[in-house]
Write an enzyme that holds these catalytic residues in place. Structure first.
Site: not given
Length: 603
Positions: A314, A375, A377-380, A417
């Site tokens: 990110i 990836c 944490d699996g949320w991006d 998020k």
């Protein structure tokens, strides 16, 4: 990019432009018809300012501040200008100049926006005008810092379609043919105790018990266990998403996790190996071991193949977008454009995301192998890859409603998020969690729509409207980080959905060249020479850059569609009138030719 002279500069979104054109339908105006207002929007103050326009120089105007927007209208007859900026778009507000400033227009406010533009206002030094405007803007642009509600909770707009009903997970999984004898629906996360960032409803292997899921959760970052996102309608291979395993430096193992992935592999016996795509560069995945993370080693997961997709984190993406802003706003350097664009690496990142999604889609469709995607944490990056691969594989998601469901499912319900990445209502502009991950996804979708102009029901305006309201805080759709937080705040009860706006005005967002096709897999070309900067989004604030105008053929086609719809409507009315007369015995008989004038539709 051609330059064009301009006498009028309107700096607002496509969607806000549509509000002005339809202001009689629910948008109030006050102060002599100068200020558009939504239901629930309240005017706070107004001031005379000098807007330091980066394109046309200083312009005298009056700025209005509401609890939703900053709205400026020029007071100069020879320079018609409107600025319409939702306060949610504002990232930072800074004072410029001091009490001793003597330069012309050197005392005022600098405003940095999340949608790649900056605003500068000069104010009078006397009468605390700057202080008052700074405090009011800070209060309403960053409501969380002042214990105020985000505007979405005050918005009283009404639409004839309820966008919150678009996505029903049970119905979406049923559309995919689930549950079946290999996969089951579980409500183990109903109270969000298994994983507080996952949705309440999950699809897991039929042979895995709820107790198995709890054990696997202890070995996955943030308890984000491997769960099904999509199943191929013919070969029954699946796309599964999760977070990284907690291997650590010591190389920890978890027998339940190893067995669980093997169970996923066995739901499809067409190949002997399960394919795991780790979105990260290899070196980053190795480095994550130092913080307790890691990846699935071939030595441990014997029946799996692991591939790294080299998509950066990110922080890299945030810096890349900053560089894009530097080259597109306020001025575009024509002489060094290509080298400047290359130096941002933005299109390289778009290429890597698309390339990864193509690999996922191809492995599922042609390779007939089930895949696991993660990836850190699996949320991006995970959400980018699964949603783009599903868009390539499943034509349903290329419809307007299907795309809304895709976003609700893979991004919103699975815990991207949004609050942290966008910073809704938060004044901490330097927060390291801010990142344009969702913007990248939409950019990838736009790139696909350029390569397959008939494959998507929605048009460019649809995508830009989604991005505008990613920041605006007008709707509740993108608020908070996960489903559990939205439920706690009763978002679906207390706010309006963005899909309500879009689905009440679908014609505005339709691609006239859309051709519905079933089971067509799209493989975009992800080479640098086939990717381009999205000018109509990234450079839309510059009036000197000629925007890509609608195709004349497209405009004519839209006119013909409207004409066809009008003829069909008239035909229905005539048929209804004819039926009424036929059912009335007192009515004089008429021949069909008398009742039905000849209607030619040009098709």
């Amino acid at each position: 990019m051609a330059s064009a002279p301009t006498s009028k500069y309107n700096s607002h979104s496509l969607e806000n432009e549509s509000i002005k054109r339809t202001s009689r339908d629910g948008v109030n105006r006050d102060v002599g018809e100068t200020l558009p207002r939504l239901p629930g929007e309240i005017r706070i103050t107004d001031k005379e300012v000098i807007y330091i326009c980066p394109f046309n120089g200083p312009i005298k105007g009056r700025v209005y501040i509401t609890n939703y927007r900053l709205y400026l209208r020029s007071l100069e007859t020879d320079s018609a200008l409107i600025l319409d900026v939702p306060l949610g778009v504002i990232s930072r507000i800074e004072k410029m100049g001091g009490a001793t400033s003597r330069g012309e227009n050197s005392y005022g406010l600098d405003i940095t926006c999340k949608d790649l533009r900056n605003l500068r206002f000069a104010l009078k030094q006397e009468g605390h005008s700057r202080r008052d405007m700074f405090e009011i803007l800070t209060r309403y642009a960053f409501p969380l810092a002042h214990s105020l509600p985000i505007f979405a909770f005050l918005n009283e707009e009404k639409f004839n379609v309820d966008g919150w009903t678009v996505y029903n997970p049970v119905e979406e999984y049923r559309r995919q043919g689930l549950p079946n004898h290999h996969w089951r629906i579980t409500f183990i996360n109903k109270c969000y105790k298994l994983c507080d960032t996952y949705p309440a409803l999950l699809v897991v292997p039929y042979r895995a018990s709820d107790e198995d899921l709890r054990r696997v959760a202890t070995f996955r970052s943030r308890n984000r266990i491997p769960v099904l996102s999509w199943i191929h309608p013919e070969n029954k291979t699946v796309i599964v998403r999760c977070s990284q395993p907690l291997v650590g430096m010591s190389g920890k193992r978890n027998k339940e996790d190893e067995r669980y992935l093997d169970v996923i592999r066995e739901t499809n016996r067409q190949v002997n190996k399960l394919t795991i795509y780790d979105a990260r560069p290899n070196v980053n995945a190795v480095a994550n071991k130092a913080t307790g993370g890691g990846y699935e080693s071939d030595d441990v997961y014997h029946n799996a193949e692991l591939f790294f997709l080299d998509i950066h984190n990110i922080h890299v993406m945030r810096e890349s977008l900053k560089k894009v802003k530097d080259i597109v706003y306020p001025n575009v350097e024509e002489s060094h454009w290509l080298s400047s664009l290359e130096s941002t690496h933005w299109l390289e990142h778009i290429k890597l995301v698309l390339t990864g999604a193509i690999q996922v889609a191809d492995r599922v469709s042609s390779g007939k192998s089930s895949v696991v995607v993660h990836c850190s944490d699996g949320w991006d990056r995970t959400a980018q890859l699964t949603s783009l691969a599903m868009l390539m594989l499943d034509s349903f998601y290329r419809s307007i409603e299907g795309f809304e469901i895709l976003v609700q499912k893979e991004w919103i319900s699975f815990g991207h998020k949004f609050a942290s990445r966008i910073g809704h209502g938060d004044k901490n502009h330097a927060d390291a969690d801010r990142s344009p991950i969702f913007l990248q996804f939409i950019d990838c979708v736009w790139q696909m729509s350029k390569q397959f102009p008939t494959a998507f029901e929605f048009n460019e305006r649809f995508l830009i409207t989604i991005l505008d309201h990613l920041y605006s805080c007008r709707f509740g759709t993108f608020l908070y980080n996960c489903e559990s937080a939205r439920e706690k705040q009763k978002v679906t009860e207390r706010t309006v959905s963005l899909w309500s706006l879009i689905n009440s005005n679908k014609d505005k967002f339709k691609n006239p060249f859309y051709t519905k096709e079933i089971n067509r897999v799209l493989y975009p070309v992800a080479s640098m020479r086939h990717l381009e900067l999205w000018v109509n989004y990234y450079i839309r604030w510059n009036p000197r850059i000629k925007q890509q105008q609608p195709n004349p053929v497209e405009q004519r086609y839209m006119e013909l569609l409207a004409l066809r719809d009008e003829y069909i409507k008239r035909l229905d009315e005539l048929q209804l009138a004819n039926s009424a007369k036929l059912s009335d015995p007192s009515a004089s008989p008429s021949s069909p030719s008398q009742m039905m004038p000849h209607v030619q539709t040009h098709f």
